[in-house]
Design a protein around this motif. Structure first.
Motif, PDB file in Angstrom:
ATOM      1  N   GLU A  77      -1.720 -10.112  -0.326  1.00  0.00           N
ATOM      2  CA  GLU A  77      -0.692 -10.782   0.489  1.00  0.00           C
ATOM      3  C   GLU A  77       0.632  -9.953   0.348  1.00  0.00           C
ATOM      4  O   GLU A  77       0.868  -9.315  -0.483  1.00  0.00           O
ATOM      5  CB  GLU A  77      -0.340 -12.025  -0.568  1.00  0.00           C
ATOM      6  CG  GLU A  77       0.799 -12.931   0.192  1.00  0.00           C
ATOM      7  CD  GLU A  77       1.146 -13.995  -0.732  1.00  0.00           C
ATOM      8  OE1 GLU A  77       2.044 -14.773  -0.242  1.00  0.00           O
ATOM      9  OE2 GLU A  77       0.340 -14.595  -1.406  1.00  0.00           O
ATOM     10  N   GLN A  78       1.162  -9.904   1.728  1.00  0.00           N
ATOM     11  CA  GLN A  78       2.063  -9.044   1.833  1.00  0.00           C
ATOM     12  C   GLN A  78       3.338 -10.008   2.741  1.00  0.00           C
ATOM     13  O   GLN A  78       2.802 -10.103   4.159  1.00  0.00           O
ATOM     14  CB  GLN A  78       1.542  -7.799   2.544  1.00  0.00           C
ATOM     15  CG  GLN A  78       2.866  -6.796   2.680  1.00  0.00           C
ATOM     16  CD  GLN A  78       2.298  -5.433   3.377  1.00  0.00           C
ATOM     17  OE1 GLN A  78       1.046  -5.397   3.876  1.00  0.00           O
ATOM     18  NE2 GLN A  78       3.140  -4.334   3.604  1.00  0.00           N
ATOM     19  N   LEU A  79       4.248  -9.979   2.395  1.00  0.00           N
ATOM     20  CA  LEU A  79       5.395 -10.612   3.021  1.00  0.00           C
ATOM     21  C   LEU A  79       6.100  -9.517   4.053  1.00  0.00           C
ATOM     22  O   LEU A  79       6.640  -8.369   3.691  1.00  0.00           O
ATOM     23  CB  LEU A  79       6.382 -11.352   2.342  1.00  0.00           C
ATOM     24  CG  LEU A  79       6.135 -12.356   1.345  1.00  0.00           C
ATOM     25  CD1 LEU A  79       7.027 -12.892   0.275  1.00  0.00           C
ATOM     26  CD2 LEU A  79       5.545 -13.597   1.981  1.00  0.00           C
ATOM     27  N   LEU A  80       6.013  -9.970   5.513  1.00  0.00           N
ATOM     28  CA  LEU A  80       6.658  -9.347   6.297  1.00  0.00           C
ATOM     29  C   LEU A  80       7.676  -9.712   7.038  1.00  0.00           C
ATOM     30  O   LEU A  80       7.569 -11.054   7.446  1.00  0.00           O
ATOM     31  CB  LEU A  80       5.273  -8.712   7.201  1.00  0.00           C
ATOM     32  CG  LEU A  80       4.421  -7.820   6.911  1.00  0.00           C
ATOM     33  CD1 LEU A  80       3.263  -7.572   7.817  1.00  0.00           C
ATOM     34  CD2 LEU A  80       5.015  -6.560   6.174  1.00  0.00           C
ATOM     35  N   ARG A  81       8.646  -9.179   7.753  1.00  0.00           N
ATOM     36  CA  ARG A  81       9.612  -9.794   8.574  1.00  0.00           C
ATOM     37  C   ARG A  81       9.643  -9.391   9.975  1.00  0.00           C
ATOM     38  O   ARG A  81       9.471  -8.072  10.212  1.00  0.00           O
ATOM     39  CB  ARG A  81      11.018  -9.462   7.876  1.00  0.00           C
ATOM     40  CG  ARG A  81      12.031 -10.347   8.681  1.00  0.00           C
ATOM     41  CD  ARG A  81      13.412 -10.211   8.051  1.00  0.00           C
ATOM     42  NE  ARG A  81      13.941  -8.705   8.399  1.00  0.00           N
ATOM     43  CZ  ARG A  81      15.023  -8.452   7.519  1.00  0.00           C
ATOM     44  NH1 ARG A  81      15.569  -9.438   6.904  1.00  0.00           N
ATOM     45  NH2 ARG A  81      15.383  -7.094   7.634  1.00  0.00           N
ATOM     46  N   LYS A  82       9.483 -10.197  10.858  1.00  0.00           N
ATOM     47  CA  LYS A  82       9.124  -9.867  12.265  1.00  0.00           C
ATOM     48  C   LYS A  82      10.552  -9.610  12.987  1.00  0.00           C
ATOM     49  O   LYS A  82      11.379 -10.323  12.690  1.00  0.00           O
ATOM     50  CB  LYS A  82       8.439 -10.904  13.057  1.00  0.00           C
ATOM     51  CG  LYS A  82       8.235 -10.535  14.328  1.00  0.00           C
ATOM     52  CD  LYS A  82       7.506 -11.462  14.935  1.00  0.00           C
ATOM     53  CE  LYS A  82       7.230 -11.306  16.752  1.00  0.00           C
ATOM     54  NZ  LYS A  82       6.805 -12.393  17.301  1.00  0.00           N
ATOM     55  N   ARG A  83      10.643  -8.313  13.568  1.00  0.00           N
ATOM     56  CA  ARG A  83      11.978  -8.174  14.283  1.00  0.00           C
ATOM     57  C   ARG A  83      11.907  -8.998  15.560  1.00  0.00           C
ATOM     58  O   ARG A  83      10.766  -8.903  16.212  1.00  0.00           O
ATOM     59  CB  ARG A  83      12.081  -6.497  14.306  1.00  0.00           C
ATOM     60  CG  ARG A  83      12.209  -5.831  13.214  1.00  0.00           C
ATOM     61  CD  ARG A  83      12.572  -4.307  13.612  1.00  0.00           C
ATOM     62  NE  ARG A  83      11.592  -3.553  14.123  1.00  0.00           N
ATOM     63  CZ  ARG A  83      11.447  -2.459  14.363  1.00  0.00           C
ATOM     64  NH1 ARG A  83      12.559  -1.708  14.275  1.00  0.00           N
ATOM     65  NH2 ARG A  83      10.427  -1.917  15.391  1.00  0.00           N
TER      66      ARG A  83
END
Length: 92
Positions: A77-83
């Motif tokens: 699980e890896q939280l990513l933020r979309k630009r």
């Protein structure tokens, strides 16, 4: 309470009957229980290329499979933020 659903995969033809419609679960325990039940149900189906059930073909193939030498931990699980996407006029 978090809701888990299986939407981040591209379905293969054999998975369509397993994941259509997309199931939703309150937790991973419920998901795992449902998957175990569905796998046992599907194992009783006729194998697509053999004159036997999927479970029977697995039993025939099992002696030829490589042993599992370590646990498989394929979930990360890896939280990513979309630009936000830039409009074409603002690209460099």
């Amino acid at each position: 309470m978090a809701s888990y659903h299986l939407s981040a995969f591209t379905p293969l033809p054999w998975t369509l009957s397993l994941f259509t419609p997309t199931p939703r679960f309150a937790d991973f325990s419920s998901l795992n229980q449902w998957l175990e039940t569905r796998c046992h149900e599907l194992a009783g189906r006729r194998h697509p290329t053999q004159e036997a059930s999927i479970a029977d073909v697995l039993q025939l193939e099992r002696p030829h499979l490589r042993p599992v030498t370590m646990p498989f931990d394929g979930y990360v699980e890896q939280l990513l933020r979309k630009r936000p996407a830039r409009p074409p006029s603002q690209t460099a």
